[in-house]
Design an enzyme around this catalytic site. Structure first.
Site, short mmCIF file in Angstrom:
data_model
loop_
_atom_site.label_atom_id
_atom_site.label_comp_id
_atom_site.label_asym_id
_atom_site.label_seq_id
_atom_site.Cartn_x
_atom_site.Cartn_y
_atom_site.Cartn_z
N GLY A 218 0.83 -1.21 0.00
CA GLY A 218 0.00 0.00 0.00
C GLY A 218 0.86 1.25 0.00
N SER A 219 0.38 2.26 0.71
CA SER A 219 1.00 3.58 0.62
C SER A 219 2.42 3.63 1.17
CB SER A 219 0.15 4.60 1.35
OG SER A 219 -1.13 4.62 0.76
#
Lengths: 485, 466
Positions: A218-219
């Site tokens: 993810g981020s």
């Protein structure tokens, strides 16, 4: 007739020589091979009766052998309160199911059969002492390990902490875990039942989530994308990046949106710093499209993607997709699509940035010492790759400090210590909850510890899941433990 | 006799009984030492049965020695000590595995099986008695020649015996056992003896026709088709043993022995070629037809594909022994269970005595074979030559087949390790064989009586002068 008898006599000698030659091959040359087999009961029984060396954290044994009054002379035991916390590292030592973890990879040192211990063995034989294995000291920090393990309480997830300057692994926790004592027991029926139960358990307590399982980062992967952007020379922390509420992707009708479905921090052209602060998907999607998949992959590989780390435990290799098209590249740039990473890998990303861009090779075993405390081997820190230049690393550090102080990572703040971090929330499929991530290091100006936390499942409502709220507090506790706060 | 007699070796007639006694004392000392060593290692004490064991091995050996002094003073001095050493070590190892099996049974909470070593000592006694009978009753081995066809018939009957319903029993997949009045024995062990007598007697009569008639083909003298009869019969019988009794080892042994004797009798390599081809044909046929043969070959090629298999287990035991061995009493031969003292006893030795002990044991067997063949060389009559060759080669083939099988050199076939493996029939039969060899060697080494009308050498010289 006699010449025929003589020939038979020669033939008989040849037959007997063939037997001797074959026995020589078997007992002198093939013996090591056969003695190394897992199904070799003689070797297994003999090893099970050896005074096996301890596995140490500091001066505390996390695995040791105690005399036992049954058919095996020693019982392998793991201190009860902390056995489950250390299980992903120590592994287990079972008569029926072999070994895992450090018990497996350092088996020959622990049981004293390693060639490096040959001299010791000769001395033992000459002085009529029982063979004693060497002890293995881990790099783990007991406080950090227990903070990580208790932080994961009630959740499914993993924590890895690294000393950025050296690559020493300070914490490596995975939950749910198991108690290796149940597998080391001499009550083999009980061992069999435990093994069956552990393998059938849907929460997979035997799987090492910290290093052997791959998850979408993810981020947190935006750190890699940001690193690639800064390294390309086209960007600096103040560069404006297109960051609308909705980023259309070429060749497709879908696009990227930000978490709050708005543009980035009130601007359609936010700076790189702001984009990281609020973890704007559209901004990093734009950068990904601009740099292209190859630049991203190269940058990821410099941080250690594509390589197996910690041979002690046989970690899985994290990966960046091989040949993504443009929209897939944009998604990869925000750690989605087919980007797969272990918590160890994400900790290495933070540690690399913390160490001026120099990613150190992670290691878990500090040294091996004989029973009389002579050092057999000592691990030296080793650089893996220079992932980014020191200038880029320092810019990234400033941006990560901003994330913790002003952005999504506020839950990772520590009183009196500057923390640099990055949150992540990775979607996989609508049916399962997203993965919550947080990776950070502290103190920002003199990094002592880098950490990555991944929560796979925490039994909380879906809307509550975000790296900042769920994972950052755990990272904070681990960093505090290392910093002695 | 033919010109070949000129190459007959000259043996200076000396009785050498004193040497035999010295060697015997060494053999007994080594055996009793091994027995005591095992007790000290496994049970921390000299075994209570040491007296029984020492008397069993020692007294019996001395009685055999005295019988030789009395009735066969010129017999070979090395054979008896070799046999005693192997027998003594065998009993010691059987005792060792007994102890291991007892401990394993106790650990598992099972009732331990009765010890096998005392049985083996009893059988040793029976074997020595038969030894004495042979030495004392058969004063001249040439008398056996008169029994050629009787022996042949007896051999066949003994071979067929296990196939008789109600008499033969299947053990471990091979039907080579006969159970009678609560006792079981392997008639094949005595069939071996009878058949060697038959082969030798038969070939004495037929060697001329087998040697002289034939055609040359590709540089080899091949026999006439009708002279192929005996070899084909031998081939058929050994194939029958293989098929009906599933006994690969004996089948190979019988056929091999016949072929060797045929070769010695005729000195024609053509027989070996034909025999080899027939054997290859038979083996190929057996492999393609019988599941148990295929399994043996598969287990040989990859012993570890068979989970918990004996061969793989034995290989690991031998590897565990390494070069110097674990030490008597310090290995784990009981892991092979009962097989650690029967078919696989040689593997138990390799585990506890190491490669060193293994080679020593093979050398002792080699000594027996070579002393037997030397007896054949020195023997003055053709029947004796063939008989001694057959008996000596039976040891060679048997040791090669079983040790080769256990060490993974060739596919495993069930044969007993002579003198060592647990099993009464085999032990008794081997003692009889050694007695016969000693009887022939006494004849061979005895000083020729000056009263002999014409010696072979004189004839040979006469022929050369012409």
């Amino acid at each position: 007739m006699n010449s025929a008898i003589r020939r038979l006599a020669v033939a008989a000698i040849i037959l007997m020589l063939a037997l001797m030659a074959n026995s020589t091959y078997l007992q002198a040359f093939r013996a090591n091979d056969l003695n190394g087999r897992n199904d070799n009961r003689r070797v297994r029984d003999a090893q099970f009766s050896v005074d096996r060396g301890a596995i140490l954290v500091g001066s505390t044994p996390v695995a040791q052998s105690k005399p036992s009054n049954d058919r095996f002379e020693f019982q392998r035991s793991y201190p009860d309160q902390i056995a489950t916390a250390y299980a992903p590292v120590t592994g287990f030592y079972s008569y029926l199911y072999g070994r895992a973890g450090v018990e497996l990879t350092y088996n020959s040192e622990l049981n004293g059969s390693d060639p490096s211990l040959a001299f010791r063995r000769v001395v033992d034989v000459l002085t009529n002492r029982r063979q004693q294995g060497a002890s293995v000291s881990l790099t783990l920090n007991a406080a950090a390990q227990l903070a990580a393990y208790s932080g994961l309480s009630g959740k499914k997830g993993a924590v890895v902490a690294i000393e950025p300057k050296t690559g020493k692994v300070l914490a490596l926790a995975s939950r749910p875990s198991y108690n290796p004592n149940d597998l080391a027991s001499h009550d083999l029926d009980k061992v069999g039942a435990t093994w069956k139960k552990l393998n059938e358990d849907k929460t997979k307590p035997l799987s090492n989530r910290a290093i052997k399982e791959l998850y979408p980062p993810g981020s947190t992967f935006k750190l890699v994308t940001a690193a690639a952007a800064l390294s390309s020379g086209k960007y600096n922390p103040d560069s404006k990046v297109r960051s609308p509420a909705f980023l259309e992707l070429p060749q497709t009708t879908v696009g990227l949106v930000n978490e709050d479905r708005k543009n980035c921090g009130g601007s359609d052209n936010a700076t790189l710093t702001v984009a990281l602060r609020y973890s704007c998907n559209t901004a990093f999607g734009t950068i990904g499209l601009d740099l292209g998949a190859d630049a991203l992959r190269e940058q990821a590989e410099k941080f250690g993607f594509g390589e197996r780390q910690l041979p002690e435990l046989g970690a899985a290799a994290s990966r960046f997709p091989a040949d993504p098209n443009a929209p897939q590249t944009a998604q990869s740039a925000i750690g989605q699509f087919d980007v797969q990473a272990t918590p160890l890998q994400m900790a290495m990303v933070s540690a690399g940035i913390a160490n001026g861009g120099d990613v150190m090779k992670p290691y878990l075993v500090q040294n091996v010492k004989t029973a009389d405390l002579k050092t057999v081997s000592e691990t030296k820190p080793e650089s893996l790759h220079q992932a980014v230049s020191p200038e880029v690393a320092s810019k990234l550090t400033q941006m990560m400090v901003d994330v913790v102080e002003n952005g999504t990572g506020k839950a990772g703040r520590i009183n009196g210590v500057q923390v640099a971090g990055k949150t992540g929330t990775a979607q996989t499929s609508p049916e399962r909850p997203p993965f919550a991530w947080f990776t950070a290091f502290a103190p920002a100006n003199d990094p002592q510890v880098a950490v990555a936390v991944m929560i796979e499942d925490a039994n909380v409502p879906r809307t509550d899941i975000a790296g900042g709220t769920l994972a950052a507090p755990i990272a904070k506790k681990v960093m505090e433990a290392v910093l002695g706060q | 006799m033919s010109i070949a007699s000129t190459s007959m070796i000259q043996i200076i007639p000396r009785s050498r009984r004193g040497v035999e006694l010295m060697l015997l004392i060494i053999a007994i000392a080594v055996s009793v030492g091994a027995y005591v060593n095992i007790g000290l290692t496994v049970q921390d004490k000299v075994p209570a049965s040491t007296g029984y064991y020492a008397a069993g091995i020692g007294l019996l050996a001395l009685i055999a020695h005295l019988a030789l002094r009395y009735r066969a003073p010129y017999a070979d001095p090395v054979l008896l000590p070799c046999a005693v050493l192997l027998n003594g070590l065998g009993v010691a190892m059987i005792h060792r595995v007994d102890l291991g099996l007892q401990a394993a049974a106790e650990a598992a909470g099972r009732e331990p099986r009765g010890p096998a070593a005392p049985q083996q000592i009893t059988w040793t006694a029976v074997g020595i008695i038969l030894f004495l009978v042979v030495i004392l009753v058969i004063r001249d081995h040439r008398r056996l020649q008169a029994l050629t066809y009787t022996a042949g018939l007896a051999g066949l009957v003994l071979l067929i015996l296990p196939l008789v319903p109600g008499l033969g029993v299947d053990i471990n997949g091979a039907r080579i056992w006969v159970r009678l009045a609560g006792m079981s024995f392997q008639p094949g062990e005595f069939a071996k003896l009878c058949l060697v007598v038959f082969f030798a007697g038969y070939l004495v009569v037929k060697r001329d026709v087998l040697t002289l008639a034939g055609h040359r083909f590709l540089g080899l003298d091949l026999p006439r088709a009708r002279d192929l009869g005996p070899i084909l019969i031998a081939w058929g019988v050994s194939l029958g043993v293989l098929i009906f009794e599933k006994d690969l080892g004996s089948s190979l042994l019988f056929f091999g022995l016949f072929l060797f004797l045929l070769y010695v009798a005729t000195e024609r390599a053509g027989w070996l070629l034909i025999g080899g081809l027939l054997f290859a044909g038979g083996a190929l046929f057996a492999y393609s037809t019988f599941g148990h043969v295929q399994k043996r070959v598969a287990d040989w090629q990859d012993p570890f594909q068979e989970v918990g298999g004996q061969v793989s287990n034995a290989l690991m035991g031998q590897a565990w022994g390494g070069v110097l061995g674990r030490g008597l009493g310090q290995g784990r031969p009981e892991i092979l269970g009962f097989y650690g003292q029967s078919d696989f006893i040689i593997s138990s030795f390799a585990e506890e005595l190491g490669l060193t002990g293994m080679i020593a044991i093979i050398l002792v067997f080699t000594l027996i074979v070579e002393r037997g063949l030397r007896t054949a060389l020195g023997c003055r009559d053709i029947f004796g030559k063939l008989l001694a060759t057959g008996l000596a080669m039976s040891f060679a083939v048997q040791v090669f087949v079983i040790v080769g099988g256990v060490t993974g050199l060739i596919p495993l076939t069930g044969l007993a390790t002579p003198f060592m493996a647990l099993g009464g029939t085999s032990l008794v039969a081997n003692w009889a064989i050694v007695a016969l060899l000693l009887r022939i060697s006494d004849q061979a080494r005895r000083p020729q009586t000056p009263a002999a009308p014409v010696s072979d050498d004189t004839i040979a010289m006469a022929v050369q002068k012409q």
